[in-house]
Design a protein around this motif. Structure first.
Motif, mmCIF file in Angstrom:
data_model
loop_
_atom_site.group_PDB
_atom_site.id
_atom_site.type_symbol
_atom_site.label_atom_id
_atom_site.label_comp_id
_atom_site.label_asym_id
_atom_site.label_seq_id
_atom_site.Cartn_x
_atom_site.Cartn_y
_atom_site.Cartn_z
ATOM 1 N N PRO A 298 30.496 -88.941 29.575
ATOM 2 C CA PRO A 298 29.935 -89.579 28.378
ATOM 3 C C PRO A 298 30.317 -91.049 28.334
ATOM 4 O O PRO A 298 31.262 -91.509 28.984
ATOM 5 C CB PRO A 298 30.569 -88.781 27.238
ATOM 6 N N GLY A 299 29.602 -91.812 27.519
ATOM 7 C CA GLY A 299 29.841 -93.249 27.434
ATOM 8 C C GLY A 299 31.255 -93.606 27.012
ATOM 9 O O GLY A 299 31.845 -94.552 27.526
ATOM 10 N N TRP A 300 31.802 -92.841 26.041
ATOM 11 C CA TRP A 300 33.150 -93.166 25.582
ATOM 12 C C TRP A 300 34.186 -93.011 26.680
ATOM 13 O O TRP A 300 35.164 -93.766 26.744
ATOM 14 C CB TRP A 300 33.541 -92.323 24.370
ATOM 15 N N ALA A 301 33.955 -92.039 27.595
ATOM 16 C CA ALA A 301 34.887 -91.817 28.701
ATOM 17 C C ALA A 301 34.820 -92.970 29.704
ATOM 18 O O ALA A 301 35.847 -93.455 30.206
ATOM 19 C CB ALA A 301 34.592 -90.489 29.377
ATOM 20 N N GLY A 331 42.275 -87.609 27.429
ATOM 21 C CA GLY A 331 42.422 -87.478 25.996
ATOM 22 C C GLY A 331 41.074 -87.306 25.316
ATOM 23 O O GLY A 331 40.017 -87.582 25.896
ATOM 24 N N PRO A 332 41.064 -86.875 24.046
ATOM 25 C CA PRO A 332 39.820 -86.646 23.317
ATOM 26 C C PRO A 332 39.151 -87.960 22.911
ATOM 27 O O PRO A 332 39.769 -89.020 22.914
ATOM 28 C CB PRO A 332 40.275 -85.852 22.098
ATOM 29 N N GLU A 333 37.885 -87.866 22.532
ATOM 30 C CA GLU A 333 37.148 -89.029 22.055
ATOM 31 C C GLU A 333 37.775 -89.560 20.774
ATOM 32 O O GLU A 333 38.128 -88.783 19.889
ATOM 33 C CB GLU A 333 35.679 -88.656 21.808
ATOM 34 N N ALA A 334 37.919 -90.847 20.681
ATOM 35 C CA ALA A 334 38.558 -91.440 19.499
ATOM 36 C C ALA A 334 37.642 -91.341 18.285
ATOM 37 O O ALA A 334 36.444 -91.453 18.418
ATOM 38 C CB ALA A 334 38.902 -92.902 19.789
#
Length: 334
Positions: A298-301, A331-334
């Motif tokens: 995903p983009g956040w990663a 870690g999880p998405e912020a």
């Protein structure tokens, strides 16, 4: 007290009337300054006061005529005390009161004051160049524990304080033609600060002409013993003999300093470039491993990988083989 590089230097500088005039005009904001006839500035000799008082190593005594609004003229004595200690002297006001009383006794003894006449005014000034702010009171009465009506029996005396380190830079810049302001700039900036070079060129401009020969020499000695000795610690150099030579030396030193900064910047840039290259390669490698394990990112990663420091990326690479999910690695998405 151990000797300092300043011993005698200020006394040499303030043995010139131009420095005393600059001090009063620029840093004493009182109405009587407008009535001072600076052309009459003179150093009292043994005829007026004792040699013992005149020869104090850290004090400078002048007298000058005041042309009063009512047409009268009278002498004003200026007592300058130079304070180079790193700590405030809590008894300075009392010390100055003692010196002023000694001066008055000398004037009476030498019959400079007629019996029943009035003593001349004395303006006492402390010039302080310590790094810490001056803490002591300028009022003698503040040094005396006198309760209630006893307070009116305490001596009334105060001195003027010039705390060089607390003069705003804006005020110094406004006093563009003031010698005292230039001296304070020399005192309050590091030797390799470009301001020192600007101040030196201002002094060359202000001290033109044969009338300032002696004061130019005094400033040259000041540079030699303070600024240049600090710039060239541990080095044997031929000290410049005038302000123009000092200007040339400082300009060369500033150029060397700036070139050193440029080289340091280029070196840091190369190091940062190598570091950025390693970070980019580690992020690319980790991204491929994560895609192989967990599919498209995903983009956040991807954004997190691009922003992570190299040390964190290296830790994540080691975690890829044992983690059960993408979130288990970065870690999880912020």
């Amino acid at each position: 007290m151990p000797a300092t590089p300043y011993d005698g230097l200020y006394k040499q500088l303030f043995s010139h009337p131009a420095m005393v005039e600059a001090l009063l005009r620029g840093f004493v904001h009182e109405d009587w300054v407008a009535h001072v006839d600076f052309a009459t500035l003179e150093k009292p000799n043994g005829q007026y006061v004792s040699e013992e008082l005149l020869q104090r190593s850290d004090d400078i005594l002048w007298r000058v005529r005041l042309n009063l609004p009512d047409g009268r003229g009278e002498w004003l004595y200026l007592f300058l005390l130079i304070e180079f200690q790193s700590k405030t002297d809590p008894w300075m006001a009392l010390r100055l009161l003692t010196y002023v009383c000694l001066l008055y006794q000398d004037l009476i003894k030498s019959e400079q004051v007629e019996p029943g006449g009035k003593l001349p005014p004395v303006f006492p000034v402390v010039i302080y160049n310590g790094k810490a702010r001056w803490q002591a009171s300028v009022e003698v009465a503040d040094l005396i524990a006198a309760p209630g009506s006893l307070a009116r029996w305490s001596p009334r005396f105060r001195h003027h304080l010039l705390d060089e380190g607390r003069v705003p830079e804006e005020a110094l810049k406004r006093l563009s033609d003031n010698l005292m302001a230039r001296l304070i700039e020399l005192e309050t900036h590091l030797p390799d600060d470009p301001v020192i070079l600007e101040t030196t060129r201002a002094l060359i401009r202000l001290l033109k002409g044969s009338g300032f020969d002696s004061l130019r020499r005094a400033f040259t000695v000041f540079y030699q013993r303070t600024i240049l000795s600090k710039l060239n610690q541990g080095q044997t150099i031929q000290m410049p003999k005038d302000l123009r030579e000092i200007d040339t030396m400082l300009a060369e030193r500033i150029d060397e300093w700036m070139e050193g900064l440029r080289q340091e910047g280029r070196q840091e840039g190369r190091q940062e470039g190598r570091q950025e290259g390693k970070q980019s390669e580690a992020a690319r490698m980790l991204g491929r491993l994560l895609k192989l394990r967990f599919g498209a990112l995903p983009g956040w990663a991807e954004a997190r990988l691009a922003q992570a420091p190299l040390e964190q990326l290296e830790g994540w690479i080691e975690a890829v083989l044992t983690a059960e999910s993408l979130e288990g690695v970065i870690g999880p998405e912020a």
